[in-house]
Enzyme design. Sequence first.
Site, PDB file in Angstrom:
ATOM      1  N   CYS A  41       0.839  -1.204   0.000  1.00  0.00           N
ATOM      2  CA  CYS A  41       0.000   0.000   0.000  1.00  0.00           C
ATOM      3  C   CYS A  41       0.878   1.259   0.000  1.00  0.00           C
ATOM      4  CB  CYS A  41      -0.910  -0.004   1.221  1.00  0.00           C
ATOM      5  SG  CYS A  41      -2.076   1.385   1.263  1.00  0.00           S
ATOM      6  N   ASP A  43       0.351   3.791   1.742  1.00  0.00           N
ATOM      7  CA  ASP A  43       0.270   4.373   3.080  1.00  0.00           C
ATOM      8  C   ASP A  43       1.663   4.722   3.616  1.00  0.00           C
ATOM      9  OD1 ASP A  43       0.059   4.537   6.028  1.00  0.00           O
ATOM     10  OD2 ASP A  43      -2.008   3.897   5.696  1.00  0.00           O
ATOM     11  N   ARG A  45       2.791   5.000   6.454  1.00  0.00           N
ATOM     12  CA  ARG A  45       3.221   4.280   7.660  1.00  0.00           C
ATOM     13  C   ARG A  45       3.734   2.880   7.348  1.00  0.00           C
ATOM     14  NH1 ARG A  45      -2.500   4.609  10.356  1.00  0.00           N
ATOM     15  NH2 ARG A  45      -2.938   3.997   8.217  1.00  0.00           N
ATOM     16  N   CYS A 100      -6.084   0.161   7.024  1.00  0.00           N
ATOM     17  CA  CYS A 100      -5.857   0.692   5.668  1.00  0.00           C
ATOM     18  C   CYS A 100      -6.995   1.638   5.302  1.00  0.00           C
ATOM     19  CB  CYS A 100      -5.772  -0.471   4.671  1.00  0.00           C
ATOM     20  SG  CYS A 100      -5.488   0.082   2.972  1.00  0.00           S
TER      21      CYS A 100
END
Length: 209
Positions: A41, A43, A45, A100
């Site tokens: 992903c 993302d 993080r 997510c």
Amino acid sequence: MKIKQIFENNKEWIQEKLKTDSDYFSNLSKGQDPDILYIGCSDSRVTAEELMGVAPGDVFVHRNIANMVPNTDLSAMSVIDYAVAHLKVKHVVVCGHYYCGGVKAAMQSQDLGILNPWLRNIRDVYRIHQAELDAIKDEEAQYKRLVELNVQEQCINVIKTAEVQKAVLDRGIAVHGWVFDIHSGKLIDLKIDFSEILKDVMKIYHLDS
Ligand SMILES: [Zn+2]
């Protein structure tokens, strides 16, 4: 985070690398031979290399919102084709993560513009596994399970591609479904039994070579 700081960090990083290996960058420039294709992903993080503890050159990486492998996505398909057919990776990993935002957005019915068709791929995962997901009454547990099932379905999308099917038969390439738990930092192998899934997938999607 200031942009200027990034260039300062880069200078320090170069010095750090050269301190332990003066040929580090000249070796790096010779080419790449990664064993793993990682699809994760976007993302911020969920980094690819850092959470796996690997170095530049070890992993070929593709990231997008909610670690998707849509069959018509030219970017994901090109990455898989290049990694499998040319770099000859031995493993393909699809790594999702709990909490997510992409998966959460797909569970809600708000209009997100250009993201709608992208998130619809996750809604399709929900539809395929609706009976199991609807039976989970706790919202967080349901959300986590959708993250896992999305990883499983994206692994199936990986296996459906012609290049991966060929590589499975020719050299036993392995596909793995993982989830990163942001809350604990743990990387979890979903241990998806692809042999059962593969039988059905091959029956439907098998390509004669
Ligand atoms: Zn995500």
